[in-house]
Write an enzyme that holds these catalytic residues in place. Structure first.
Site, mmCIF file in Angstrom:
data_model
loop_
_atom_site.group_PDB
_atom_site.id
_atom_site.type_symbol
_atom_site.label_atom_id
_atom_site.label_comp_id
_atom_site.label_asym_id
_atom_site.label_seq_id
_atom_site.Cartn_x
_atom_site.Cartn_y
_atom_site.Cartn_z
ATOM 1 N N LYS A 97 9.490 -32.453 6.577
ATOM 2 C CA LYS A 97 8.061 -32.750 6.749
ATOM 3 C C LYS A 97 7.792 -33.233 8.177
ATOM 4 O O LYS A 97 6.868 -32.767 8.830
ATOM 5 C CB LYS A 97 7.605 -33.787 5.703
ATOM 6 C CG LYS A 97 7.735 -33.257 4.264
ATOM 7 C CD LYS A 97 7.161 -34.202 3.234
ATOM 8 C CE LYS A 97 8.080 -35.319 2.835
ATOM 9 N NZ LYS A 97 9.283 -34.898 2.095
ATOM 10 N N ARG A 250 18.513 -32.027 5.934
ATOM 11 C CA ARG A 250 18.961 -33.307 6.513
ATOM 12 C C ARG A 250 20.371 -33.641 6.026
ATOM 13 O O ARG A 250 21.225 -34.107 6.784
ATOM 14 C CB ARG A 250 17.993 -34.437 6.140
ATOM 15 C CG ARG A 250 18.376 -35.769 6.775
ATOM 16 C CD ARG A 250 17.539 -36.901 6.238
ATOM 17 N NE ARG A 250 16.152 -36.762 6.640
ATOM 18 C CZ ARG A 250 15.131 -37.376 6.036
ATOM 19 N NH1 ARG A 250 15.344 -38.152 4.995
ATOM 20 N NH2 ARG A 250 13.904 -37.202 6.467
#
Ligand code: ADE
Length: 363
Positions: A97, A250
């Site tokens: 995001k 991530r």
């Protein structure tokens, strides 16, 4: 001057007023020479993660629907010379995001200011940010579902009409002042879209969910990161990292760094799949990416409760975890794998989970 609060008379979902003075006198926003700034002091982004982030839409792998929608919005915004409509990005953590907010700013040639809702505790925190925005800037607010009510109410007229309604003074001498601010784009990010108040949610023109990444995209993300880190990683090794990263870039990048450490210590120049499996087993990450927290949750359900159903709060208490963390961080990937089901009566561990963990039939 005491800034007490602000209130907007406009109802939820009210479109930006076309008759606003700003709308009439809105020059082109895009200066090709505009500095594309993510001031490190302001952004507080971890440098290590930052170095592997894609900067342009073309380099951003996966999330094809999101890229298509935002690509069109970017092009239309560029053509109009306007500020991009406000964007709400939601989905599990680690899916990109913040990266997408930075990509949007880069593509639009504007600055990106980054903050998170818990940092906007006092009215003056959010007012300070808003008054310092420049035309077209992107303001990224992470964990936007955690904004307090006062901050939300300051945002309403700012989002709709690029206006701040400030209460100056106290008691009988209090007056409301309206202040113009630069047209800007709010990019809100949340793991809990349902926790946003509907007036706030309704003020976003674009609302997009980020999905877990598929294996092919993850493999490409790992290969790209390996190249940036100057690692020689076999394709099969990239796939092995991809299988273990819970659908999350991530985590993929974090696991890759652990593999790099083991490769360096063992003196492996070229990294193969066996080394990945060995390195990640050391960190208790199994072949499907489950870590110790996942296995504890599933074992508790399967061995302690015959598979369930068990209520979230009961699980959280037994595991010593926070219920929101379980719900937003641990569970989404288990649901995605089909290892867990949420039912009105509580959580159930599935047969697939039982087989993965190699648990016997519960009594
Ligand atoms: N690194 C982290 N997320 C990425 C993505 N979606 N595409 C390319 N590289 C990434």
């Amino acid at each position: 001057m005491a800034i007490v609060s602000s209130a907007s008379g406009a109802g939820p979902g009210t479109p930006r007023s076309p008759s606003s003075p700003l709308a009439e006198a809105r020059p082109r926003l895009l200066d090709p020479a505009a500095q594309v700034a993510d001031d490190p002091q302001e952004s507080e982004l971890p440098q290590r993660e930052d170095s592997l982030r894609p900067r342009r839409l073309a380099d951003y792998i996966g999330q094809s629907e999101l890229k298509q929608v935002l690509g069109i919005a970017i092009e239309a915004t560029r053509a109009r010379g306007d500020a991009l409509d406000h964007v709400l990005l939601y989905g599990p953590p680690g899916l990109g995001k913040t990266t997408m907010a930075l990509v949007l700013a880069e593509e639009l040639g504007v600055r990106c200011r980054i903050t998170s809702a818990p940092a906007l505790e006092r009215p003056r925190d959010i007012v300070g940010l808003l008054v310092n925005l420049q035309r077209g800037d992107l303001l990224f607010i992470d964990e936007i579902h955690r904004l307090n009510r006062v901050a939300e109410e300051i945002l309403y007229p700012a989002m709709e009409d690029f206006r701040l309604d400030l209460t100056v003074g106290k008691g009988t001498t209090a007056r409301t002042r309206s202040l113009e601010i630069a047209p800007f784009t709010l990019v809100g990010a949340t793991t809990r879209a349902g926790a946003l108040s509907s007036p706030l949610r309704d003020r976003f023109g674009l609302i997009q969910r980020l999905e877990f990444y598929g294996l092919d995209d993850l493999q490409a993300i790992v290969a790209r990161a390996a190249a940036l880190l100057q690692l020689q990683l076999e394709n099969a090794a990239a796939l092995e990292v991809a299988r273990r990263c819970r659908g999350t870039p991530r985590i993929a990048n974090r696991l890759l760094r652990r593999v790099r450490d083991v490769a360096a210590v063992r003196g492996h120049g070229v990294i193969g799949p066996e080394l990945v499996a060995e390195a990640l087993s050391l960190h208790r990450v199994d072949g499907r990416g489950l870590d110790a927290s996942d296995r504890r949750l599933l074992s508790l359900l399967l061995e302690g409760h015959g598979g369930g159903p068990v209520g979230l709060d009961t699980l959280a208490a037994a595991l010593g975890e926070d219920a929101t963390t379980l719900e937003t961080v641990v569970e989404p990937y288990l649901l995605q794998l089909g290892f867990l089901q949420r039912t009105p009566r509580g959580r159930i561990a599935t047969e697939a989970a039982r087989q993965h963990l190699g648990c016997g039939e519960a009594a």
